[in-house]
Write an enzyme that holds these catalytic residues in place. Structure first.
Site, PDB file in Angstrom:
ATOM      1  N   LYS A 182       0.966   4.288  -2.713  1.00 56.17           N
ATOM      2  CA  LYS A 182       0.585   5.663  -2.342  1.00 56.17           C
ATOM      3  C   LYS A 182       1.771   6.635  -2.455  1.00 56.17           C
ATOM      4  O   LYS A 182       1.571   7.825  -2.731  1.00 56.17           O
ATOM      5  CB  LYS A 182      -0.011   5.675  -0.928  1.00 56.17           C
ATOM      6  CG  LYS A 182      -1.348   4.919  -0.827  1.00 56.17           C
ATOM      7  CD  LYS A 182      -2.392   5.494  -1.773  1.00 56.17           C
ATOM      8  CE  LYS A 182      -3.740   4.808  -1.677  1.00 56.17           C
ATOM      9  NZ  LYS A 182      -4.753   5.389  -2.564  1.00 56.17           N
ATOM     10  N   TYR A 209       0.840  -1.214   0.000  1.00 58.56           N
ATOM     11  CA  TYR A 209       0.000   0.000   0.000  1.00 58.56           C
ATOM     12  C   TYR A 209       0.870   1.257   0.000  1.00 58.56           C
ATOM     13  O   TYR A 209       0.605   2.212  -0.739  1.00 58.56           O
ATOM     14  CB  TYR A 209      -0.903  -0.046   1.233  1.00 58.56           C
ATOM     15  CG  TYR A 209      -1.950   1.040   1.318  1.00 58.56           C
ATOM     16  CD1 TYR A 209      -3.091   1.007   0.519  1.00 58.56           C
ATOM     17  CD2 TYR A 209      -1.811   2.089   2.226  1.00 58.56           C
ATOM     18  CE1 TYR A 209      -4.061   2.004   0.625  1.00 58.56           C
ATOM     19  CE2 TYR A 209      -2.772   3.078   2.340  1.00 58.56           C
ATOM     20  CZ  TYR A 209      -3.902   3.024   1.525  1.00 58.56           C
ATOM     21  OH  TYR A 209      -4.861   4.017   1.641  1.00 58.56           O
TER      22      TYR A 209
END
Ligand code: NAP
Length: 247
Positions: free
Chosen positions: A159, A155
């Site tokens: 991001k 993740y």
């Protein structure tokens, strides 16, 4: 703030932060194209709620990690509303595990949805917006992309990648009156964070100077700010909406 007469595409717009963005845009007078991955009920409800605010809304099921499905989102927007003024790359997933337990599939799924999905949508939007010589692209990053987080290597990669893509495309499109900015939310009260245990939530709260989770509406107001005509001299920026978490 007003988005009267604008057309916006919001990926993952049926639930959570995406839903709040659709409602805020609709309240400000924008037409919204609401993309979703599988939860048609949530997307239909969000569309109906946008229409109740006086806006026009269309929904489309599409996996943002697939180029042909992304093309279908943009084709629908052009067919229904004639143009795309605002793209919000909001669709996102998590598959949290410590790296020793994280499978290649878990890594690929998160990066394909969160990062490649945003790339494909930005590419489709750029084509239209460069011709229009106007546009707003707003990408959803995360405090995790800024600070990192144990258990979220996949993740965080997606991001942090969003931030790099935002700044790069901002430079490519600056001469065309198209701005590209990112929002890095902290911990926001949605389905994505509802799955966390009370123990984890307590630890997170301890890490937030304001000592409270954010609301989807906090992010929606920020997205609406970037979408304004008056925000036209702001590009390549990442704004943290996180109760002070990333300080
Ligand atoms: P959420 O409630 O879990 O909603 C995620 C949305 O993304 C859903 O509408 C889902 O569609 C859609 N989606 C998932 N995979 C997709 C795909 N392959 N193609 C198209 N749509 C897809 O999440 P959220 O909390 O609102 O998060 C929204 C964004 O903010 C994400 O990018 C997330 O990473 C980011 N963010 C969230 C937080 C937080 O604390 N909540 C913090 C930082 C950043 P369906 O409804 O059809 O399933």
């Amino acid at each position: 703030m007003s988005l009267q007469g604008k057309t916006a595409i919001v990926t993952g717009g049926g639930r959570g932060i995406g839903r709040a963005i659709c409602l805020e845009f609709a309240a400000q007078g924008a037409n919204v194209v609401i993309n979703y991955a599988g939860n048609s009920e949530a997307a239909e409800k969000t569309a109906a709620d946008c229409e109740a605010l006086g806006a026009k809304a269309a929904i489309i099921k599409a996996d943002v990690s697939k180029a042909d499905e992304v093309d279908a989102i943009f084709a629908l927007a052009v067919e229904e509303f004639g143009r795309v003024d605002i793209l919000v790359n909001n669709a996102g997933v998590t598959k949290d595990k410590l790296i020793m337990a994280m499978s290649e599939e878990d890594f690929d799924k998160v990066v394909d949805t969160n990062l490649k999905g945003a790339f494909l949508c930005m590419k489709a939007a750029s084509k239209l917006m460069m011709k229009q010589r106007s546009g707003r692209i707003i990408n959803m990053s995360s405090v995790v992309g800024v600070r990192g987080n144990a258990g979220q290597v996949n993740y965080a990669a997606s991001k942090a990648g969003i931030i790099g893509m935002t700044k790069s495309l901002a430079k490519e499109l600056a001469g065309r009156n198209v701005t590209v900015n990112a929002i890095a939310p902290g911990f926001i009260d949605t389905d994505m964070t509802a799955v966390l245990s009370d123990k984890v939530k307590e630890a997170i709260l301890g890490d937030i100077p304001m000592k409270k989770l954010g609301k989807p509406e906090d992010i929606a107001k920020t997205a609406a700010f970037f979408a304004q005509d008056e925000a036209g001299y702001i590009t390549g920026q990442v704004i943290c909406v996180d109760g002070g978490m990333a300080m």
